[in-house]
Design an enzyme around this catalytic site. Structure first.
Site, short mmCIF file in Angstrom:
data_model
loop_
_atom_site.label_atom_id
_atom_site.label_comp_id
_atom_site.label_asym_id
_atom_site.label_seq_id
_atom_site.Cartn_x
_atom_site.Cartn_y
_atom_site.Cartn_z
N GLU A 1 -36.29 22.51 21.18
CA GLU A 1 -35.81 22.16 22.31
C GLU A 1 -35.65 23.21 23.51
O GLU A 1 -35.64 22.95 24.74
CB GLU A 1 -34.35 21.30 22.46
CG GLU A 1 -34.48 19.98 21.68
CD GLU A 1 -35.20 18.94 22.64
OE1 GLU A 1 -35.20 19.01 23.52
OE2 GLU A 1 -36.18 18.43 22.02
N SER B 1 -1.62 -30.97 -6.89
CA SER B 1 -0.61 -30.86 -7.97
C SER B 1 -0.32 -29.30 -7.83
O SER B 1 0.86 -28.91 -8.42
CB SER B 1 -0.85 -31.07 -9.38
OG SER B 1 -1.04 -32.56 -9.65
#
Length: 861
Positions: free
Chosen positions: A89, A493
């Site tokens: 770059e 239950s």
């Protein structure tokens, strides 16, 4: 015009152009300079960081946010990557002052020659200026601003600080922002673990991150990588050997999606929702790190236990036919390529004229589209033999599926019927068929199918309410509906312990005799007359309270509730964690007809597991924000403490018959307060140590001890006997099965952990005539709790003062006669020891039923 005049003209022309340019630059400088931002603000800029959610032991659960980012400090970045980046770059990065005049000149010449802006001559510093402050518009004014900003950045920040900003901000494709995120996305490891070729690949991405990354365009990405390597060699960063080795290396990049270390998608969504309620879209960019109360071992075991249980239920009910099940036809060979050498399983029929390379490529695409859901993953049948089948799964992996793994696949006829057992593999499988398979240590590879039945499991630390595991269904990837927190289902239950607790608090004892006989219940709110019965269809006559609980006799529960009254029972039960508005106001409450969520039921059981204290479940332990991980929230839950001296506050809130009902009602609130309320100024973490908060007692310690002992009998001699496999003396719990077996439950605990398991269909229908809580939900509970308690010491409750253990007559519930051979021991509160004469026992309901015929229905209004 003579030569002298021409020279003068050119001289003044050049001077004029230079002066004009200087004036223009000065004007632009004077105009733009006041608008330039403060460069020091760069160091305070908060990069968008996604929300990340972890278990209590630091394992990643999930990540939310469009931008995947993991910021690094400069000293964490490999030097070889820095060399690769500047080679690709900006090779003069460490020499220029933010602007590369050679690069700008080159860009200007290209513009003059072609009339197009092919490159901007940008340095890394200029890209930092653009990425943090400017738009991507290609205009001269933006370019001038970029240059001025770059010069200013270079004056105030070091080169290392500039590189750190650049590398954490830059977009590198596939939602990866910053180099660390890119390393994770493309290679599944940290940047520091990459080799030279891979570092060069990433360094080449900024030029075209979407079009030239190694996933979208491997050829172009390889060319760019080799260009970067060549530049590194030219600049002396690597030698010839390093260049040759790296340039020859193959591309191994592939997409690595979010790597969750623990599957906890249901609770991750709960966390996301809570934060979004408070912070909106900032939730996904401020970098929240949320540590939940989940334990990674518990969550993994919960996932496996629930999926295993659902898959077993599914196998027991046969293989469902799928009319639109896809069959892929293997591609026929047109021309043999003798240069291809492939290694196939030895039993594979090589006489079949199949182009396997082409076939596997096609099949791989199909498999990739299917996904994987926990314990099951997709496969395609390559060849069927009598003894089994060769199958192909992910990454072209060959596996042998034996006939023993297919033998279970009897055709599904109905929820109560299956067809004949297959005699050979071809009765079930065909070549090219897409199937699901699962593997287990005991059974090996097995054929599977995505279950239609669903389930939920939630596990809570009863001492302070931390949710240790939560599974809201078979797979979040298949269905995001969270049954653990959103599904209101009848507990059957499994709700009875709360009715019995209310009974013990209102004068009854484990030896109280209640008549198990038919009843008829009429109510204007019911369309038909209600005639409840026991699951066996039988009536057992006078029954002790303890026996009725572990045998789960429905009619006894109804008579108990009738005796204490629904309103009084609701006042007692609701502080356990049940929203009052959900509780039925009639006798159907006794049979668990009030729909609650698995979370609410588990919350109720925490009171039984912690000694009688009210806690509130929570799932967020702490929240940190930003790259500095500033602590903004720390949970400080109420603690159940048996050993603590009862405070006036605690003792005043004992939830027994003698407690004022208005005090009980004051305890009621939401099960888990929204985080948006918790994150108030008062709740924000500070340096001051948190004050310990004691949970209020809502159940008398003697009532609790007796109730816990009765629930232990459910496991020792009742419907929960499968839990005996854990060989522990500190377990208690209760099964639950609703009418027509639409819901199957088991909720159980010891002092360390409460766990509730539910199984059923999302659209309620029967699980089958043989599906009960004890054989459907309880095995899941045993699988999970067995793993979680394996290394835990037995931890029974100490017997409180005021409890006595005396011998009674098991038929009458009264004190046994001296020398009575069938006498049994029973627990009583000291003031409730029964007499030998039945006329002295006034609290038992059997006195009201003495004249009633055993099978004569009692009409209840």
């Amino acid at each position: 015009m003579n030569s002298s005049s021409i020279s003068k003209f050119l001289f003044w022309l050049i001077v004029s152009v230079f002066s004009g340019t200087s004036l223009l630059i000065s004007a632009v400088y004077l105009y733009l300079t006041p608008q330039l931002p403060d460069i020091q603000s760069l160091t305070q800029i908060e990069l968008q960081i996604p929300l990340r959610i972890y278990t209590e032991d630091g394992q990643l659960i999930s990540e939310f946010g469009e931008q995947r980012r993991r910021p690094l400090e400069y000293n964490e970045i490999p030097q070889q990557f820095v060399h690769a980046l500047i080679a690709a770059e900006d090779d003069r990065f460490f020499q220029h002052n933010g602007v590369d005049l050679k690069g700008l000149t080159r860009a200007a010449i290209q513009l003059v020659r072609t009339g197009k802006k092919k490159s901007g001559g940008s340095t890394i510093t200029m890209q930092v200026a653009k990425n943090y402050y400017l738009s991507s518009a290609k205009t001269f004014s933006r370019k001038f601003t970029e240059i001025l900003l770059a010069l200013k950045i270079e004056q105030e920040l070091s080169k290392e600080e500039i590189l750190e900003l650049y590398l954490n901000k830059i977009y590198l494709g596939k939602r990866a922002y910053g180099v660390e995120a890119a390393a994770q996305v493309y290679y599944g490891v940290s940047l520091s673990e990459l080799k030279l070729a891979q570092l060069a690949m990433l360094a080449g991405l900024p030029q075209a991150p979407s079009a030239a990354n190694p996933i979208n365009n491997p050829r172009r990405a390889k060319e760019r990588r080799n260009y970067v390597l060549a530049r590194m060699h030219t600049l002396g960063f690597i030698d010839q050997q390093q260049f040759d080795d790296a340039a020859k290396s193959t591309i191994i990049a592939r997409y690595h999606g979010l790597k969750s270390e623990v599957e906890g998608s249901y609770i991750a969504e709960m966390v996301r929702h809570e934060l979004y309620q408070k912070y909106g879209e900032d939730t996904y960019r401020l970098g929240f790190r949320v540590t939940t109360t989940l334990n990674s071992k518990a969550q993994t075991q919960a996932n496996n236990a629930l999926q295993t249980g659902l898959l077993k239920y599914d196998r027991d009910h046969g293989l469902r036919t799928q009319p639109n099940q896809k069959l892929l036809s293997p591609t026929k060979l047109q021309i043999y390529d003798n240069e291809i050498t492939l290694t196939w399983p030895t039993e594979l029929d090589d006489k079949q004229d199949i182009d396997w390379p082409k076939t596997l490529d096609d099949w791989q695409e199909e498999l990739n589209s299917r996904g994987q859901y926990g314990l099951i993953h997709p496969a395609i049948v390559a060849q069927v033999l009598d003894s089994g089948a060769w199958i192909v799964s992910g990454r072209k992996q060959w596996s042998w599926l034996p006939f023993s793994g297919v033998k279970w696949a009897k055709p599904y006829i109905s929820v109560n019927r299956v067809g004949r057992e297959p005699t050979k593999t071809s009765d079930v499988l065909s070549q090219g068929q897409i199937i699901w398979v699962t593997a287990s240590a005991e059974s090996g590879l097995q054929l599977a199918q995505i279950p239609e039945a669903e389930g939920a499991l939630i596990s809570i630390d009863p001492s302070q309410g931390a949710i240790r595991a939560l599974v809201g269904g078979f797979s979040y990837g298949l269905n995001k509906y969270n049954r653990a927190t959103q599904a209101d289902r009848q507990p059957g239950s499994a709700f009875k312990p709360f009715i019995y607790s209310a009974a013990l608090a209102n004068g009854l004892t484990p030896a109280s005799i209640i008549n198990d006989a038919p009843v008829v219940f009429k109510d204007a709110g019911l369309e038909n007359t209600w005639r409840p019965e026991n699951s066996s269809g039988k009536f057992y006559g006078p029954t002790r309270l303890r026996e009725a609980l572990y045998k789960s006799q429905n009619l006894v529960s109804i008579r108990i509730l009738k005796q204490i009254g629904p309103r009084k029972a609701i006042n007692y039960i609701s502080p356990f964690g049940f929203p009052r508005e959900k509780l039925s106001k009639d006798l159907s409450l006794a049979l668990g007809a009030s729909a609650v969520t698995p979370l609410e039921l588990a919350t109720g059981y925490t009171v039984l597991a912690n000694g009688g204290f009210q806690i509130k479940p929570y799932f967020i332990d702490r929240i940190e924000v930003g790259s500095e991980e500033e602590l903004v929230f720390q949970a400080n839950p109420m603690q159940a403490c048996l050993e603590c001296t009862a405070t006036a506050e605690n003792s005043s809130q004992v939830n027994d018959a003698q407690s004022p009902q208005d005090e009980n009602q004051a305890l009621l609130d939401a099960i888990s307060a929204p985080l948006s309320e918790a994150l108030s100024a008062e709740a924000v973490a500070s340096e001051a140590p948190a004050v310990r908060r004691l949970a209020p007692r809502i159940m008398d310690e003697r009532t609790h001890f007796i109730m816990n002992n009765m629930l232990q009998d459910v496991i020792k001699r009742g419907t929960g006997r499968r839990a005996l496999a854990l060989n522990r003396n500190d377990l208690a719990g209760k099964t639950g099965t609703t009418n027509d077996q639409k819901d199957a439950w088991f909720s159980g605990y010891n002092r360390d952990l409460v766990t509730s398991v539910w199984m059923g269909f999302d659209q309620p229908r029967s699980l089958g005539r043989w599906a009960f809580g004890g054989n459907t939900a309880l095995p899941v509970w045993v699988d999970y709790m067995g793993a979680m308690l394996a290394d835990k010491k037995h931890n029974p409750f100490p017997q409180p003062d005021g409890i006595v253990n005396v011998r009674i007559d098991p038929e009458t519930g009264l004190l046994a006669r001296p020398g009575q051979k069938n006498a049994i021991f029973e627990l009583f509160k000291q003031e409730q020891i029964p007499a030998r004469d039945s006329s002295k026992q006034g609290t038992a309901e059997h006195n009201n039923d003495d004249d009633e015929e055993e099978n004569s229905p009692e009409l209840l209004f």
